[in-house]
Design a protein around this motif. Structure first.
Motif, PDB file in Angstrom:
ATOM      1  N   GLY A 155       0.793  -1.221   0.000  1.00 58.24           N
ATOM      2  CA  GLY A 155       0.000   0.000   0.000  1.00 58.24           C
ATOM      3  C   GLY A 155       0.823   1.267   0.000  1.00 58.24           C
ATOM      4  O   GLY A 155       2.057   1.232   0.118  1.00 58.24           O
ATOM      5  N   LEU A 156       0.112   2.383  -0.124  1.00 60.66           N
ATOM      6  CA  LEU A 156       0.719   3.718  -0.142  1.00 60.66           C
ATOM      7  C   LEU A 156       0.029   4.605   0.883  1.00 60.66           C
ATOM      8  O   LEU A 156      -1.194   4.521   1.047  1.00 60.66           O
ATOM      9  N   THR A 157       0.813   5.457   1.543  1.00 56.07           N
ATOM     10  CA  THR A 157       0.254   6.403   2.509  1.00 56.07           C
ATOM     11  C   THR A 157       1.019   7.717   2.461  1.00 56.07           C
ATOM     12  O   THR A 157       2.216   7.742   2.752  1.00 56.07           O
ATOM     13  N   PRO A 158       0.362   8.833   2.108  1.00 56.02           N
ATOM     14  CA  PRO A 158       0.984  10.137   2.319  1.00 56.02           C
ATOM     15  C   PRO A 158       0.875  10.491   3.802  1.00 56.02           C
ATOM     16  O   PRO A 158      -0.179  10.283   4.416  1.00 56.02           O
ATOM     17  N   MET A 159       1.958  10.986   4.388  1.00 61.59           N
ATOM     18  CA  MET A 159       1.995  11.333   5.815  1.00 61.59           C
ATOM     19  C   MET A 159       2.317  12.811   5.975  1.00 61.59           C
ATOM     20  O   MET A 159       3.151  13.360   5.243  1.00 61.59           O
ATOM     21  N   VAL A 160       1.682  13.440   6.955  1.00 61.23           N
ATOM     22  CA  VAL A 160       1.996  14.815   7.328  1.00 61.23           C
ATOM     23  C   VAL A 160       2.612  14.788   8.720  1.00 61.23           C
ATOM     24  O   VAL A 160       2.056  14.169   9.636  1.00 61.23           O
ATOM     25  N   TRP A 179      19.443  18.192  17.751  1.00 56.06           N
ATOM     26  CA  TRP A 179      19.932  16.852  17.463  1.00 56.06           C
ATOM     27  C   TRP A 179      18.777  15.858  17.509  1.00 56.06           C
ATOM     28  O   TRP A 179      18.721  14.922  16.735  1.00 56.06           O
ATOM     29  N   ILE A 180      17.816  16.079  18.440  1.00 55.83           N
ATOM     30  CA  ILE A 180      16.589  15.284  18.505  1.00 55.83           C
ATOM     31  C   ILE A 180      15.435  16.198  18.127  1.00 55.83           C
ATOM     32  O   ILE A 180      15.258  17.260  18.721  1.00 55.83           O
ATOM     33  N   ARG A 181      14.643  15.783  17.131  1.00 51.32           N
ATOM     34  CA  ARG A 181      13.526  16.599  16.643  1.00 51.32           C
ATOM     35  C   ARG A 181      12.221  15.799  16.745  1.00 51.32           C
ATOM     36  O   ARG A 181      11.911  14.991  15.873  1.00 51.32           O
ATOM     37  N   PRO A 182      11.465  16.014  17.818  1.00 55.59           N
ATOM     38  CA  PRO A 182      10.207  15.280  17.973  1.00 55.59           C
ATOM     39  C   PRO A 182       9.166  15.704  16.945  1.00 55.59           C
ATOM     40  O   PRO A 182       9.238  16.798  16.395  1.00 55.59           O
ATOM     41  N   TYR A 183       8.193  14.830  16.704  1.00 52.05           N
ATOM     42  CA  TYR A 183       7.125  15.148  15.762  1.00 52.05           C
ATOM     43  C   TYR A 183       5.840  14.394  16.105  1.00 52.05           C
ATOM     44  O   TYR A 183       5.855  13.367  16.772  1.00 52.05           O
ATOM     45  N   LEU A 184       4.733  14.964  15.628  1.00 55.75           N
ATOM     46  CA  LEU A 184       3.426  14.304  15.562  1.00 55.75           C
ATOM     47  C   LEU A 184       3.183  14.005  14.096  1.00 55.75           C
ATOM     48  O   LEU A 184       3.610  14.774  13.226  1.00 55.75           O
ATOM     49  N   GLU A 185       2.491  12.906  13.800  1.00 64.21           N
ATOM     50  CA  GLU A 185       2.261  12.570  12.402  1.00 64.21           C
ATOM     51  C   GLU A 185       0.886  11.942  12.198  1.00 64.21           C
ATOM     52  O   GLU A 185       0.325  11.340  13.124  1.00 64.21           O
ATOM     53  N   ALA A 186       0.359  12.103  11.000  1.00 62.42           N
ATOM     54  CA  ALA A 186      -0.918  11.495  10.633  1.00 62.42           C
ATOM     55  C   ALA A 186      -0.945  11.299   9.125  1.00 62.42           C
ATOM     56  O   ALA A 186      -0.319  12.047   8.375  1.00 62.42           O
ATOM     57  N   GLY A 187      -1.686  10.282   8.698  1.00 64.49           N
ATOM     58  CA  GLY A 187      -1.800  10.029   7.272  1.00 64.49           C
ATOM     59  C   GLY A 187      -2.970   9.112   6.967  1.00 64.49           C
ATOM     60  O   GLY A 187      -3.535   8.488   7.862  1.00 64.49           O
ATOM     61  N   ALA A 188      -3.309   9.036   5.697  1.00 60.54           N
ATOM     62  CA  ALA A 188      -4.372   8.147   5.241  1.00 60.54           C
ATOM     63  C   ALA A 188      -4.005   7.637   3.856  1.00 60.54           C
ATOM     64  O   ALA A 188      -3.501   8.392   3.026  1.00 60.54           O
ATOM     65  N   GLY A 189      -4.252   6.356   3.642  1.00 60.07           N
ATOM     66  CA  GLY A 189      -3.908   5.766   2.359  1.00 60.07           C
ATOM     67  C   GLY A 189      -4.731   4.523   2.096  1.00 60.07           C
ATOM     68  O   GLY A 189      -5.874   4.418   2.528  1.00 60.07           O
ATOM     69  N   PHE A 190      -4.135   3.559   1.397  1.00 61.66           N
ATOM     70  CA  PHE A 190      -4.843   2.323   1.092  1.00 61.66           C
ATOM     71  C   PHE A 190      -3.902   1.142   1.212  1.00 61.66           C
ATOM     72  O   PHE A 190      -2.684   1.282   1.182  1.00 61.66           O
ATOM     73  N   ARG A 191      -4.494  -0.029   1.376  1.00 64.33           N
ATOM     74  CA  ARG A 191      -3.766  -1.282   1.397  1.00 64.33           C
ATOM     75  C   ARG A 191      -4.504  -2.284   0.516  1.00 64.33           C
ATOM     76  O   ARG A 191      -5.735  -2.294   0.450  1.00 64.33           O
TER      77      ARG A 191
END
Length: 199
Positions: A107-112, A120-132
């Motif tokens: 499958g493919l998923t675009p993530m934001v 040196w450490i860069r935290p993040y939140l992430e979300a995405g939607a795609g298909f399988r």
């Protein structure tokens, strides 16, 4: 004579204004080209390995290929949004039920990602939607997802780190279901831990 001098002064001022505008335009164009070149050189590719668990004792191994095209926007207090593309190959297994199937997925998923700009450490939140697309929808004799085509939504937290920001690690929550295309549609929810290396 006064009128002639005044017209010459106006022409000189207009000429200076035109030259200044041209210089500013050239500078802006050069800066835009530098920014575009920097953005294109920021393209990175990565590989990701994830392990996950879900209901019905389903275990998952996932291999992801990540593309970061350098698309960043909305700088907010030292953080910004970034768009990534991910391609996934996965394997599901369970020992539950009278019979059970091993399931393969692609499958493919675009993530934001909402990620810290520096450090040196860069935290993040992430979300995405795609298909399988699944090798088959039946997981056990009592548990089926009804269709091979599935939608997926993902949300998680993680951090990039390393001298080149070449590593990332995080936890994700993933929901996979057919979106009501066919019943029954119980869906499946994975909790995953992943590690990523950016080349």
């Amino acid at each position: 004579m006064k009128k002639k001098n005044h017209l010459i002064g106006l022409k000189r001022a207009a000429l200076r204004g035109i030259v200044s505008a041209l210089l500013l335009s050239a500078t802006a164009a050069a800066h835009a080209q530098e920014s575009a070149a920097a953005a294109s050189s920021d393209h990175t590719f990565g590989a990701q390995v994830a392990l996950g668990i879900a209901q019905h004792k389903v275990k998952k191994v996932d291999l992801g290929f990540v593309w970061d095209p350098g698309l960043n926007w909305w700088d907010i207090g030292g953080w910004h949004f970034s768009l990534l593309g991910e391609a996934h190959l996965g394997y599901w297994h369970t020992d539950e039920g009278v019979f059970h199937n091993d399931v393969y997925e692609i499958g493919l998923t675009p993530m934001v990602r909402f990620i810290k700009d520096s450090g040196w450490i860069r935290p993040y939140l992430e979300a995405g939607a795609g298909f399988r697309i699944l090798s088959h929808p039946t997981i056990t004799d009592t548990y089926t997802l009804s269709t091979a085509f599935q939608f997926e939504e993902t949300a998680g937290v993680g951090a990039q780190f390393g001298s080149r920001q070449q590593y990332a690690a995080g936890v994700r929550f993933q929901h996979v279901s057919n979106g009501g295309i066919k019943e029954p549609n119980p869906g499946i929810n994975f909790t995953q831990l992943y590690l990523q290396y950016n080349f």
